[in-house]
Design a protein around this motif. Structure first.
Motif, PDB file in Angstrom:
ATOM      1  N   VAL A 234      40.810  35.128  37.508  1.00 37.27           N
ATOM      2  CA  VAL A 234      41.205  34.070  38.400  1.00 37.27           C
ATOM      3  C   VAL A 234      40.657  34.229  39.730  1.00 37.27           C
ATOM      4  O   VAL A 234      40.162  35.284  40.293  1.00 37.27           O
ATOM      5  CB  VAL A 234      42.852  34.328  38.424  1.00 37.27           C
ATOM      6  CG1 VAL A 234      43.332  33.327  39.576  1.00 37.27           C
ATOM      7  CG2 VAL A 234      43.354  34.226  37.106  1.00 37.27           C
ATOM      8  N   THR A 235      40.321  32.837  40.058  1.00 36.28           N
ATOM      9  CA  THR A 235      39.555  32.689  41.321  1.00 36.28           C
ATOM     10  C   THR A 235      40.537  32.959  42.494  1.00 36.28           C
ATOM     11  O   THR A 235      41.669  32.313  42.463  1.00 36.28           O
ATOM     12  CB  THR A 235      38.878  31.196  41.394  1.00 36.28           C
ATOM     13  OG1 THR A 235      38.165  31.199  40.537  1.00 36.28           O
ATOM     14  CG2 THR A 235      38.418  31.055  42.987  1.00 36.28           C
ATOM     15  N   ILE A 236      40.386  33.892  43.539  1.00 34.30           N
ATOM     16  CA  ILE A 236      40.947  34.186  44.864  1.00 34.30           C
ATOM     17  C   ILE A 236      40.101  33.872  45.890  1.00 34.30           C
ATOM     18  O   ILE A 236      39.121  34.419  46.170  1.00 34.30           O
ATOM     19  CB  ILE A 236      41.401  35.595  44.376  1.00 34.30           C
ATOM     20  CG1 ILE A 236      42.539  35.696  43.363  1.00 34.30           C
ATOM     21  CG2 ILE A 236      42.323  35.862  46.218  1.00 34.30           C
ATOM     22  CD1 ILE A 236      43.038  37.133  43.172  1.00 34.30           C
TER      23      ILE A 236
ATOM     24  N   SER B 108      38.144  28.008  47.119  1.00 33.70           N
ATOM     25  CA  SER B 108      39.404  27.470  47.670  1.00 33.70           C
ATOM     26  C   SER B 108      39.748  26.056  46.722  1.00 33.70           C
ATOM     27  O   SER B 108      40.654  25.916  46.397  1.00 33.70           O
ATOM     28  CB  SER B 108      39.357  27.129  48.859  1.00 33.70           C
ATOM     29  OG  SER B 108      39.221  28.076  50.010  1.00 33.70           O
TER      30      SER B 108
ATOM     31  N   GLU C 216      40.789  27.490  43.206  1.00 29.82           N
ATOM     32  CA  GLU C 216      41.997  28.562  43.451  1.00 29.82           C
ATOM     33  C   GLU C 216      42.778  28.709  42.308  1.00 29.82           C
ATOM     34  O   GLU C 216      43.387  27.766  41.945  1.00 29.82           O
ATOM     35  CB  GLU C 216      42.629  28.620  44.879  1.00 29.82           C
ATOM     36  CG  GLU C 216      43.572  29.574  44.909  1.00 29.82           C
ATOM     37  CD  GLU C 216      44.311  29.516  46.235  1.00 29.82           C
ATOM     38  OE1 GLU C 216      45.023  30.410  46.471  1.00 29.82           O
ATOM     39  OE2 GLU C 216      43.958  28.694  47.130  1.00 29.82           O
ATOM     40  N   GLY C 217      42.908  29.685  41.576  1.00 29.81           N
ATOM     41  CA  GLY C 217      44.016  29.871  40.615  1.00 29.81           C
ATOM     42  C   GLY C 217      43.166  29.429  39.229  1.00 29.81           C
ATOM     43  O   GLY C 217      43.677  29.714  38.262  1.00 29.81           O
ATOM     44  N   GLN C 218      41.818  28.996  39.254  1.00 33.92           N
ATOM     45  CA  GLN C 218      41.259  28.724  38.071  1.00 33.92           C
ATOM     46  C   GLN C 218      40.392  29.857  37.621  1.00 33.92           C
ATOM     47  O   GLN C 218      40.006  30.758  38.455  1.00 33.92           O
ATOM     48  CB  GLN C 218      40.538  27.304  38.134  1.00 33.92           C
ATOM     49  CG  GLN C 218      41.670  26.373  38.552  1.00 33.92           C
ATOM     50  CD  GLN C 218      40.891  24.826  38.375  1.00 33.92           C
ATOM     51  OE1 GLN C 218      40.332  24.314  37.703  1.00 33.92           O
ATOM     52  NE2 GLN C 218      41.156  24.107  39.723  1.00 33.92           N
TER      53      GLN C 218
ATOM     54  N   GLU D 190      37.088  32.098  37.322  1.00 36.31           N
ATOM     55  CA  GLU D 190      36.015  32.220  38.502  1.00 36.31           C
ATOM     56  C   GLU D 190      34.625  31.657  37.889  1.00 36.31           C
ATOM     57  O   GLU D 190      33.925  31.206  38.816  1.00 36.31           O
ATOM     58  CB  GLU D 190      35.889  33.843  38.621  1.00 36.31           C
ATOM     59  CG  GLU D 190      34.750  34.201  39.542  1.00 36.31           C
ATOM     60  CD  GLU D 190      35.124  33.971  41.389  1.00 36.31           C
ATOM     61  OE1 GLU D 190      34.462  33.790  41.916  1.00 36.31           O
ATOM     62  OE2 GLU D 190      36.436  33.933  41.351  1.00 36.31           O
TER      63      GLU D 190
END
Length: 564
Positions: free
Chosen positions: A47-49, A68, A71-73, A75
């Motif tokens: 998950v992308t942070i 950003s 985000e949440g998708q 990486e």
């Protein structure tokens, strides 16, 4: 005179403005794109942070902005964007183009499922700039220009006050030329839109990496109801319908001319006999066998007519002498086809039938069921039938083909099968592809012309094409018959044009007709002969029609009937 410029300073000034935005991203110590041998599969589930930068490098800032956005998708989506961002600059790490190729080669299906359309467009644009081969670069550049222009004109159109899904009316075209003298697009028959899209579709198939992406984007264009392409299709349909409505000129069909009981429907055929008596006999025998109530044969040479057929009660053999056509009428109708129509119109007035077909003696009605049953179901407002034609292959007993425009074979396959004459022979047939006429014989105030019907001096439009009744044309069953009949046909029958094609007479006259040359034979073998590879291709495609006319049996039956 000084010309006004849309972009002040011209294109040099434009380039300076654009170049100011393409400075390479700066990498701080420890920052880098993944290496080519790194396994990126885990990034599909990671998950992308967002990681806000603290060193201020332009690379870190760009990475943070993309994180950003995603985000949440996964990486992997953010990394894909970061690779594209680098490739849009004037400089980037040496392995960046190869990393982009690796992403799409190994994870293209994932991107197609997860990326929004704008990022897919960005990806295809990147292929245009950094494709690994010419196919990728060409497809990428084509789609890049296409989507860029769509963005511009679709944005401007919003100021028209109309939503994207609403097409303009075709009744209020402004009468101005297009800029730069560009020829206008035709709503009725224009193919520029199809040419643009189909060319890109075809080109994309030359590379397996870009093909899924390109076709995904083209499918998106095809299914979106708010594009210029959809609006043009709507406008084209409206324009064609308007013209059709404007050009409609139906023949009134009196209610008394419409019969629904097959047992009460009478029909017949009319033909003009040439020098081939055998064909005339076969023609009469076939249609008598089908149940014709009348077969009418006209001929201008009494010695070339099968007079003995007139002993059959349903066959009329008419010598076209002065009592039928005067010398003045002959002079006004010098062409065979014009006189053929004259004889047909005369027969229509003289015989008492419900339906009458105008054919040549080498043409045969082929129904899927009894003809009266077919005629009983014809729409009441149809004054005549347009019968589709299929032409027999020379040297075959039963192989026929429709006009090439109706084949499902690709153009490339047609060119392979007909390598020399495909561009020069309309519909790859010797005879005309025009529908043959079968009309309600009792309708008044009409005049039949060659392949058409006039009503009040205009072409009638209320014809109908049945699916279960065609005309089988046995134009030339051998090279010798083709050569024997060529002088007459060059003089009277081959001068025609169809759908803008070169007429077949013009093609034949370019060939060497010297007896020592093989050009005519080569032409005949390519266009008319039943070559195994052609029959196999058409049969596989469902374009071949098998019809056994059984003419010998029908001729024998007719002879027996006359002898009784």
């Amino acid at each position: 005179m000084v010309k006004s410029e849309t972009y002040q300073g011209g294109y040099d000034a434009l380039l300076k403005r654009i170049q100011g935005r393409t400075a390479p991203l700066e990498f701080a110590a420890g920052e880098a794109l993944p290496s080519l041998d790194e396994d990126l599969t885990p990034l599909r589930t990671q998950v992308t942070i967002p990681d806000k930068p603290d060193n201020g490098s332009t690379y870190a800032v760009k990475r943070w902005r993309l994180q950003s956005e995603f985000e949440g998708q996964p990486e992997l989506l953010a990394l894909h964007g970061l690779v594209i961002a680098n490739l849009r600059k004037d400089g980037f790490p040496d392995h960046t183009p190869a990393l982009f190729q690796k992403l799409w080669a190994e994870h293209g299906d994932f991107f197609l499922r997860r990326l929004p359309l704008r990022w897919l467009v960005s990806a295809v644009m990147t292929f245009g700039d950094h494709g690994a081969n010419e196919a990728q670069r060409q497809t990428g550049r084509s789609l890049s220009l296409l989507f860029s222009m769509m963005k511009l004109y679709e944005f401007e159109r919003l100021y028209s006050g109309k939503p994207p899904q609403e097409a303009y009316s075709t009744e209020h075209k402004y009468g101005a030329d297009l800029p730069l003298g560009i020829p206008a697009y035709s709503l009725k028959g224009g193919g520029l839109d199809a040419a643009i899209l189909s060319r890109i579709w075809k080109e994309s198939g030359e590379d397996p990496v870009i093909e899924p992406l390109a076709k995904h984007l083209l499918d998106a264009i095809n299914t979106d109801p708010g594009t210029l392409f959809r609006r043009l299709r709507i406008m084209s349909g409206e324009r064609i319908q308007t013209l059709e409505n404007k050009n409609q000129h139906p023949i009134p069909v009196p209610p008394g001319n419409v019969k629904r009981d097959p047992s009460k429907i009478t029909w017949g055929v009319v033909a003009t006999v040439n020098e081939d008596l055998d064909k005339a006999v076969a023609f009469a025998a076939h249609h008598i066998d089908l149940g014709a109530d009348q077969v009418v044969l006209f001929g201008e040479d009494a010695e070339a007519l099968p007079i003995e057929l007139s002993h059959h009660p349903k066959i009329l053999v008419i010598v076209a002498d002065e009592s039928v056509i005067s010398q003045d009428q002959k002079e006004r109708l010098p062409g065979r086809n014009a006189r053929k129509a004259f004889y047909f119109n005369r027969a229509r007035r003289k015989v008492s039938l419900d339906w009458l077909a105008m054919l040549d003696t080498d043409e045969f009605l082929v129904p899927d069921r009894p003809i009266p049953e077919i005629l009983a179901e014809i729409p009441a407002d149809a004054a005549f039938l347009n019968l589709s034609v299929v032409e027999k292959f020379a040297g075959s007993m039963d192989a026929f083909r429709p006009p090439a425009k109706e084949w499902t074979l690709s153009k490339a396959e047609k060119n392979r099968l007909y390598p020399v004459y495909s561009p020069y022979v309309a519909n790859l047939m010797l005879g005309p592809a025009d529908p043959r006429l079968f009309i309600r014989a009792k309708i008044p105030n009409v005049r039949v012309v060659n392949f058409g019907i006039k009503y009040e001096k205009r072409a009638a439009t209320n014809g109908f094409t049945p699916e279960d009744l065609v005309v089988a044309h046995d134009h030339a069953d051998s090279l010798s018959s083709f050569l024997n009949q060529m002088p007459r046909r060059l003089d009277q029958g081959y001068a025609r044009r169809s759908d803008g094609n070169v007429d077949i007479r013009a093609t034949l006259e370019t060939l060497d007709m010297d007896g020592e040359s093989t050009e005519l034979e080569d032409f005949f073998n390519e266009i008319a002969k039943a070559r195994p590879e052609v029959l196999a291709a058409l049969e596989d495609a469902g374009d071949l029609r098998r019809i056994d006319l059984k003419l010998d049996e029908k001729i024998e039956d007719l002879i027996q009937e006359i002898a009784k």
